[in-house]
Design a protein around this motif. Structure first.
Motif, PDB file in Angstrom:
ATOM      1  N   GLY A  32       2.675  -0.292   0.005  1.00 25.52           N
ATOM      2  CA  GLY A  32       1.810   0.830   0.360  1.00 25.52           C
ATOM      3  C   GLY A  32       1.722   2.092  -0.544  1.00 25.52           C
ATOM      4  O   GLY A  32       0.943   2.712  -0.308  1.00 25.52           O
ATOM      5  N   ARG A  33       2.691   2.347  -1.285  1.00 22.35           N
ATOM      6  CA  ARG A  33       2.944   3.181  -2.276  1.00 22.35           C
ATOM      7  C   ARG A  33       2.230   3.348  -3.349  1.00 22.35           C
ATOM      8  O   ARG A  33       1.987   4.436  -4.113  1.00 22.35           O
ATOM      9  CB  ARG A  33       4.397   3.593  -2.465  1.00 22.35           C
ATOM     10  CG  ARG A  33       5.287   4.093  -1.257  1.00 22.35           C
ATOM     11  CD  ARG A  33       6.482   4.751  -1.759  1.00 22.35           C
ATOM     12  NE  ARG A  33       7.514   3.652  -1.993  1.00 22.35           N
ATOM     13  CZ  ARG A  33       8.027   3.023  -1.172  1.00 22.35           C
ATOM     14  NH1 ARG A  33       8.157   3.140   0.084  1.00 22.35           N
ATOM     15  NH2 ARG A  33       8.926   1.913  -1.588  1.00 22.35           N
ATOM     16  N   LYS A  34       1.993   2.270  -3.931  1.00 23.60           N
ATOM     17  CA  LYS A  34       0.863   2.116  -5.294  1.00 23.60           C
ATOM     18  C   LYS A  34      -0.244   1.155  -4.980  1.00 23.60           C
ATOM     19  O   LYS A  34      -0.215   0.315  -4.072  1.00 23.60           O
ATOM     20  CB  LYS A  34       2.080   1.489  -6.168  1.00 23.60           C
ATOM     21  CG  LYS A  34       3.340   1.981  -6.448  1.00 23.60           C
ATOM     22  CD  LYS A  34       3.448   2.432  -7.778  1.00 23.60           C
ATOM     23  CE  LYS A  34       4.752   3.073  -8.009  1.00 23.60           C
ATOM     24  NZ  LYS A  34       4.769   3.880  -9.206  1.00 23.60           N
ATOM     25  N   TRP A  35      -1.177   1.308  -5.811  1.00 20.21           N
ATOM     26  CA  TRP A  35      -2.533   0.638  -5.757  1.00 20.21           C
ATOM     27  C   TRP A  35      -2.644   0.121  -7.068  1.00 20.21           C
ATOM     28  O   TRP A  35      -2.685   0.779  -8.123  1.00 20.21           O
ATOM     29  CB  TRP A  35      -3.370   1.182  -5.111  1.00 20.21           C
ATOM     30  CG  TRP A  35      -4.251   2.465  -5.489  1.00 20.21           C
ATOM     31  CD1 TRP A  35      -3.656   3.674  -5.242  1.00 20.21           C
ATOM     32  CD2 TRP A  35      -5.117   2.499  -6.555  1.00 20.21           C
ATOM     33  NE1 TRP A  35      -4.460   4.695  -5.978  1.00 20.21           N
ATOM     34  CE2 TRP A  35      -5.425   4.018  -6.485  1.00 20.21           C
ATOM     35  CE3 TRP A  35      -6.147   1.650  -7.030  1.00 20.21           C
ATOM     36  CZ2 TRP A  35      -6.444   4.310  -7.498  1.00 20.21           C
ATOM     37  CZ3 TRP A  35      -7.220   2.127  -7.710  1.00 20.21           C
ATOM     38  CH2 TRP A  35      -7.138   3.371  -7.997  1.00 20.21           C
ATOM     39  N   ARG A  36      -2.964  -1.063  -7.163  1.00 21.18           N
ATOM     40  CA  ARG A  36      -3.630  -1.519  -8.557  1.00 21.18           C
ATOM     41  C   ARG A  36      -4.922  -1.415  -8.801  1.00 21.18           C
ATOM     42  O   ARG A  36      -5.754  -2.138  -8.071  1.00 21.18           O
ATOM     43  CB  ARG A  36      -2.967  -2.972  -8.712  1.00 21.18           C
ATOM     44  CG  ARG A  36      -3.114  -3.616 -10.048  1.00 21.18           C
ATOM     45  CD  ARG A  36      -2.534  -4.863 -10.167  1.00 21.18           C
ATOM     46  NE  ARG A  36      -1.075  -4.849 -10.242  1.00 21.18           N
ATOM     47  CZ  ARG A  36      -0.237  -4.550 -11.350  1.00 21.18           C
ATOM     48  NH1 ARG A  36      -0.718  -4.156 -12.271  1.00 21.18           N
ATOM     49  NH2 ARG A  36       1.014  -4.623 -11.143  1.00 21.18           N
ATOM     50  N   CYS A  37      -5.423  -0.819  -9.781  1.00 18.81           N
ATOM     51  CA  CYS A  37      -6.748  -0.602 -10.253  1.00 18.81           C
ATOM     52  C   CYS A  37      -7.485  -2.109 -10.377  1.00 18.81           C
ATOM     53  O   CYS A  37      -6.623  -2.776 -11.223  1.00 18.81           O
ATOM     54  CB  CYS A  37      -6.912   0.306 -11.224  1.00 18.81           C
ATOM     55  SG  CYS A  37      -8.592   0.124 -12.042  1.00 18.81           S
ATOM     56  N   VAL A  48      -0.049   6.213  -4.716  1.00 24.38           N
ATOM     57  CA  VAL A  48      -0.954   6.268  -3.434  1.00 24.38           C
ATOM     58  C   VAL A  48      -0.706   7.805  -3.286  1.00 24.38           C
ATOM     59  O   VAL A  48       0.416   8.190  -2.961  1.00 24.38           O
ATOM     60  CB  VAL A  48      -0.630   5.342  -2.495  1.00 24.38           C
ATOM     61  CG1 VAL A  48      -1.804   5.983  -1.118  1.00 24.38           C
ATOM     62  CG2 VAL A  48      -1.235   3.995  -2.802  1.00 24.38           C
ATOM     63  N   PRO A  49      -1.534   8.712  -3.052  1.00 23.19           N
ATOM     64  CA  PRO A  49      -1.224  10.117  -2.614  1.00 23.19           C
ATOM     65  C   PRO A  49      -0.591   9.944  -1.289  1.00 23.19           C
ATOM     66  O   PRO A  49      -1.042   9.180  -0.535  1.00 23.19           O
ATOM     67  CB  PRO A  49      -2.607  10.960  -2.593  1.00 23.19           C
ATOM     68  CG  PRO A  49      -3.465   9.970  -3.375  1.00 23.19           C
ATOM     69  CD  PRO A  49      -3.073   8.631  -3.593  1.00 23.19           C
ATOM     70  N   GLY A  50       0.141  11.042  -1.088  1.00 25.17           N
ATOM     71  CA  GLY A  50       0.856  10.993   0.397  1.00 25.17           C
ATOM     72  C   GLY A  50       0.255  10.926   1.657  1.00 25.17           C
ATOM     73  O   GLY A  50       0.227  10.401   2.421  1.00 25.17           O
TER      74      GLY A  50
END
Lengths: 139, 1104
Positions: B412-417, B426-428
């Motif tokens: 959940g910390r990153k997202w793939r475009c 991902v912003p906090g």
């Protein structure tokens, strides 16, 4: 000696023409890459279109009056094209359609650029030729 | 026995359809005749046989049993013994195609899978059949059952979304639970509704279907589909002439793509039915299952007739007609449920080609039509999301907005475009844990991650200035013609009535300028009691007096504005000025509005005659047909383009209302609307007494509809694909940024895309439309629509996923743009050529292996394309030459069509026609809308001289009074002067039930399409108010169509035999001919007209 001066003038006129064309091409490229908005781009280009045409016309005329009619003939097609554009009132860039016409405008100016470079080399050759000839005579 | 006989002409040709028949089309008549005879004899005992088998596994037997009676009645008059044998030979030649196609449909895929596909398949089929006991002896006949067999099996190639079709296929062949089918194809009901309503014979088929259904419960949809499709099979006048059966064959294929159960079933010869079915399952099933995924659907239209006969061999009844209007494609909705609705984005084909070579074989435009603010039905409003705390989540690289197709990783910390596949943090504040399946736990509370369309509230970094207030500025011509026509009064009243409804209260601003040979400004400062008028007569150097008080806040200056609107029509009552200083007034308006932007409404009555931008009368008949023809359709004076560019720069949208009975140069005036995202309204010869309602309605709509201000729109798409050109009313601010000073739900924008890379590697292409705008309430918002489309590898799939509506919309814009630099004719030819190329390409895909000689084949998805293409060529903007439409009409129609959303465009091209006299006469109140909404084909056959019809193209109603319509109705509707000239009568409510009913109907129609007010034209066959069209049709359509036909005939080039060629040539010509009858009626002359036409056609073909 006068001929050499004439060739020098031609040479610098051609350089001026070259600069104007490159400037227009730069504006178009900037527009394409979104560094400049179409309004500015169009007004910048349109500002130099007439100077370009006039410079070219003057050059052609100078070729003729100095008796370099081959060079004059060589630059006539360019002149004819410009006059045709002007009489059809297509010489200015249309800001509303600039993106649709971008490719065409660029292509047209690239051709002109090639043409001017060709003329430039011709005049350079004649200039050097004349200079050497003068040199020969002076010796 | 009599009925049996009559059946024969029906049956024989179908068995005749042998897969091996190709070389046999030259079979001597006599022999084929005898074959038929034997077949017939084989047939007759058959029905009993069928019924003897208690219940065959697939109950086609029982179906056939039922069919017989239903087939019988209509036919006897047509088939008599002498005619039959002679009618057969052609039937032999042609039908080959029919079943063949059905048969081969499965084959194609199998051919792909197993190289030596076709031969084994047929042989497989052949073998089982050969031993079948009931088979009559004789080569040709034995082959006929063979061909039949695969037909009954054919239904296993239903088309749905590609991945699933495979499963379905299997389930079919295994006769597995039916439910699957309906789950997989939730969209079928739509298809169904889109089909043409059943011709009279329909019910009997339905009945047959009803019996059919229980036994094969798996295909309820299929069944009903084909039931609707099938009727034409019978409705076709089977052999009123020799060639008559072309259409019959043609129809069957229609349904074949649609899981052609029913049409095939009648074909199934009763003999040996049982064994065949069994064979089919055991032998054919395996290859079928494998091939499902690749199977392709298409339809075809047989166009053959006997050479030399005058008959066209084509029944207009059988041509596909878009009677259901525009059907939005939803094949993708099942595959990508999170896509935005097709209201907002419609791709011309939902299958994006994976390579440039594939794209180059798709001759139709590849692109999309976007309508960012389309009206959503209640309950489907776009959710509003506020990222107040986190800021709007966008991809760092490509600036894509977060959407349902992004994937979250790294717990959940990153997202793939999904568009550029960059991993973003991902912003906090936006962080949420992923559950076991990788879903965010807060998914349900985040509409932006579940819905294809969302509206984001934009923070301050999306503003270059504070959000502007809604601003309406009126530029009104007060010269003598405006006063005479009564326009001023109507406009003043309408504006006054709308003041309360203007969006954006209490920030709304308003201002007025009027002009004739001078320019009048109005100071409406709130402290004044009456507006002050200031007159400027120096047109060369405009200066604006009191620049601050010309544009006022409506809520503050309401009294002054009211006073102004009350007084200003009377103020100019005696104005005799004929000049119009439009250009200077425009400049003045620009100076006043330049600070804020907004909407400028121009009411122009005459040709601008003074100052900058003055125009001259240039509508010159001599220019038509020359190379300079197009100059009439582009603005004459660069002033207008320059002004339009300036307006857009300062966020001013211009709507042009033109009222004039003379030439007003809409080509020039419309430019203002075109480049500012506005709209052109044209009221030729406006008379307030007659046209008041229309102007009032449309002005009210313009003023009160929800509008998005100072907006820009960008469409992003995945790597490898790029939007190359945009078409519509807007101005490009950079290569892919559309500047739209004002947008509303009635505007759509089309765009074309191209592939940048030679080969696309990804499976899916994503599109994202982002519209950044200021809402009327003063909030900056971003409306984001996201859609995904699969990348496909074969052309057939592209065709299957094509969307006719979007294609036609793009075509219309391309064609109209082409008229600005070319002749009308070239624009029309370009469309026709592309349609022809596309159909030929499609034909090349299938025709050879299916040997579809003598018929035109086309994908189901594009079945209306030729029709719409032709309708487009006959639309006001594109049709004919100089005399066929006034230049102003033409230009206004062009500007309008450039902005129309798909649905409205299709309605304009193929208007609704409904018959209402029955409804009016009936006294009962039930079924209020049922009857009325039943659309008729736009053919002369649909018009009964005893009827009363409404023709509705979304812009006007034409009420057609049949010649023999009972005078009571006319009197009731029109009052006592009903016998007078129809075109002079104004339809108004009379004091009787019938008239009120008619008004109710009209109201209802108008309510369904509120963008424009449909003005009523009354007409009768004797004095056609659509005289122009009428004349045009009679004089020109022959010529125009001939050209298009010659193009179409190119399709046949590859067909070797000259006889086939003849069929085809005729066929295509006739096909287009019939279509040409569609869009406009030729009430009385139709019959003779058609006759002469077909005669000329056959003369053309004489050498063949």
């Amino acid at each position: 000696m006068g001929d050499l001066w004439a060739w020098l003038i031609f040479f610098f006129t051609l350089i001026a023409l070259l600069i104007i064309l490159v400037y227009q091409l730069m504006c178009l490229a900037d527009l394409e890459f979104d560094y400049i908005n179409p309004y500015d781009s169009a007004s910048k280009i349109n500002k130099v279109v007439l100077p370009e045409f006039i410079t070219q016309g003057v050059l052609c005329f100078l070729f003729l009056v100095t008796g370099h009619w081959v060079m004059s003939l060589l630059s006539v097609p360019y002149l004819y094209y410009n006059v045709r554009l002007y009489t059809r009132r297509q010489h200015l860039v249309d800001v509303t359609e600039i993106f649709n016409l971008l490719n065409w405008e660029k292509k047209q100016r690239l051709f002109k650029l090639g043409y001017v470079i060709f003329l430039l080399f011709m005049s350079l050759f004649w200039m050097i030729f004349n200079a050497l000839e003068d040199d020969d005579h002076s010796l | 026995m009599g009925t049996e006989n009559s059946n024969r002409p029906n049956f024989p040709f179908r068995p005749a359809v042998t897969p091996f028949a190709t070389p046999r089309s030259t079979t001597p008549f006599t022999s084929s005749g005898s074959i038929v005879g034997s077949e017939a004899s084989a047939f007759r005992p058959a029905p009993p046989t069928a019924s003897q088998f208690p219940t065959p596994p697939i109950s086609s037997g029982s179906l056939v049993g039922l069919e017989h009676p239903s087939f019988g009645p209509p036919l006897p008059d047509r088939s008599n013994e002498p005619v039959r044998p002679s009618s057969l030979p052609p039937s032999y030649g042609l039908p080959t195609a029919g079943p063949f196609q059905r048969f081969q449909t499965p084959q194609f895929p199998s051919a792909v899978q197993v190289p030596p596909g076709p031969p084994p398949l047929t042989s497989l089929v052949g073998q089982p059949v050969a031993p079948s006991p009931s088979r009559p002896p004789g080569g040709p006949i034995s082959s006929s059952p063979v061909s039949l067999l695969p037909q009954s099996q054919m239904p296993s190639i239903p088309m749905g979304s590609p991945p699933q079709s495979m499963k379905v296929g299997q389930s079919y062949t295994n006769v597995s639970p039916p439910s699957k089918d309906s789950i997989f194809y939730p969209h079928r009901p739509h298809l169904q509704s889109s089909l043409p309503p059943p011709p009279p014979m329909g019910p009997s088929y339905m009945a047959a279907g009803g019996n059919f259904q229980p036994t094969v419960p798996g295909h309820p949809n299929t069944q009903s589909d084909s039931a609707i499709y099938a009727p034409p099979v019978q409705a076709v006048p089977l052999s009123s002439q020799q060639g008559g059966y072309g259409p019959a064959a043609s129809l069957a294929p229609f349904s074949s793509p649609q899981r052609g159960y029913v049409p095939t079933s009648p074909v199934v010869t009763p003999a040996g039915l049982y064994s065949r079915d069994q064979m089919q399952h055991t032998v054919i099933a395996p290859p079928m299952g494998v091939s499902q995924g690749l199977a392709e659907d298409f339809s075809s239209l047989s166009l053959g007739s006997v050479p030399g006969s005058f008959d066209t061999g084509l029944d207009p009844e059988t041509l596909p007609r878009p009677l259901a209007g525009d059907v939005e494609p939803n094949s993708l909705a099942a595959m990508y449920p999170m896509n935005c609705s097709s209201r907002y984005i419609r791709l011309t084909t939902c299958g994006i080609p994976n390579s440039q070579s594939l794209a180059s074989r798709w001759h139709l435009p590849l692109g999309a039509v976007v309508c960012p603010l389309a009206e959503a039905p209640d309950g489907e409003e776009v959710p509003i999301v506020n990222f107040a705390t986190t800021g709007i989540i966008r991809c760092r690289r490509c600036r894509t907005y977060v959407n349902p197709y992004v994937t979250f990783t790294d717990s959940g910390r990153k997202w793939r475009c999904n568009i550029c596949s960059l991993l973003n943090d991902v912003p906090g504040e936006y962080f949420a844990h992923l559950d076991a399946s990788g879903r965010r736990v807060d998914l349900d509370e985040r509409p932006e991650l579940t819905k294809g369309s969302v509206e984001l509230i934009a923070p301050a970094e999306y503003m270059v200035r504070p959000p502007m207030p809604p601003l309406y500025f009126f530029l009104i011509d007060v010269s003598i013609s405006a006063i005479k026509s009564g326009m001023l009064e109507v406009v003043a009243q309408t504006i006054k009535s709308c003041l309360d409804k203007l969006p954006g209260f209490p920030r709304t601003q308003i201002g007025f300028i009027t002009y004739d040979s001078t320019i009048h400004f109005y100071n409406m400062k709130s402290s004044l009691m009456q507006p002050q008028m200031m007159v400027i007569s120096d047109l060369d150097d405009i200066f604006v007096p009191l620049p601050d008080d010309l544009l006022v806040n409506l809520s503050e200056s309401r009294n002054v504005v009211d006073a102004f609107l009350d007084s200003f029509p009377s103020m100019f009552q005696d104005n005799m000025n004929v000049e119009s200083a439009f250009g200077p007034a425009l400049k003045a308006a620009f100076m006043v509005m330049g600070q804020l932007g907004g909407k400028l409404l121009i009411f122009q009555n005459t040709l601008p005659s003074l100052g900058a931008g003055r125009l001259r009368l240039r509508d010159d008949a001599r220019i038509y047909g020359t190379d300079r023809e197009h100059t009439l359709r582009i603005p004459e004076d660069p002033f207008y383009k320059q002004m339009a560019a300036d307006f857009t720069k300062y966020q001013v949208a211009v709507n042009v209302y033109v009222f004039s009975d003379k030439y007003t140069d809409i080509a020039s005036l419309g430019t203002l609307a075109k480049y500012t995202g506005g709209q052109v309204y044209y009221y030729p010869s406006f008379q307030s007494a007659i046209h008041k309602d229309k102007l009032r309605h449309e002005l009210t709509r313009d003023l009160t509809r929800e509008t998005a201000w100072e907006s820009v729109m960008r469409i992003r798409c995945g790597k490898g694909v790029r939007f190359t050109s945009y078409h519509g009313n807007f101005m490009l601010r950079s290569t892919d940024l559309l500047a739209l000073p004002a947008v509303d739900c009635d505007k759509a924008y089309a765009t074309q895309l191209s592939l940048e890379e030679t080969l696309l590697t990804m499976q899916t292409v994503y599109f994202q439309v982002a519209l950044l705008y200021t809402s009327s309430s003063g909030e900056r918002r971003i409306r984001v629509h996201t859609a995904a489309a699969p990348v496909v590898t074969n052309l057939g799939e592209m065709y299957r996923l094509a969307d006719t509506g979007a294609i036609v919309s793009l075509f219309s814009r391309l064609a109209i743009e082409k008229t600005l630099s070319h002749k009308l004719e070239e624009a029309r030819n370009a469309i026709q050529l592309r349609i022809v190329k596309a159909l030929r390409e499609y034909r090349n895909l299938y025709a050879v292996q299916h040997r579809l000689a003598g018929r035109m084949i086309y994908p189901e998805s594009l079945k209306f394309l030729p029709l719409y293409g032709l309708a487009l060529c006959k639309s006001t903007a594109l049709r004919g030459g100089y005399a066929d439409a006034l230049l102003d009409d033409r230009c206004a129609a062009g500007y309008t069509m450039m902005a129309l959303p798909v649905k409205k465009l299709l309605k304009l091209l193929y208007p609704h026609l409904v018959r209402i006299d029955d409804y009016l006469i009936k006294t009962s109140q039930i079924d209020e809308f049922g009857i009325v909404s039943k659309r008729l084909r736009l053919t002369a056959e649909s018009l009964d001289t005893r009827g009363l019809y409404i023709y509705d193209d979304g812009f006007r109603f034409i009420i057609w009074f049949g010649r023999s319509l009972s005078p009571d109705i006319s009197r009731n509707l029109l009052g006592e002067d009903f016998a007078a000239n129809f075109s002079k009568v104004n339809l108004s409510v009379q004091d009787n039930e019938m008239s009120r009913k008619l008004m109710r109907i009209l109201e209802k129609f108008r309510a369904t399409d509120p963008s424009y007010y449909q003005f009523c034209h009354l007409t009768s066959p004797a004095e056609c108010i659509i005289y122009r069209e009428y004349v045009w049709l009679v004089t020109n359509h022959d010529l125009a169509d001939r050209q298009s036909m010659f193009q179409l005939s190119e399709i046949v080039e590859h067909i070797g035999s000259s006889s086939t060629r003849c069929y085809m040539l005729r066929g295509f010509k006739v096909f287009l001919l019939m279509i040409s009858f569609v869009n406009h009626w030729i009430p009385s002359r139709r019959r003779s007209e058609r006759k002469t036409l077909s005669r000329t056609l056959s003369n053309d073909l004489a050498p063949v």
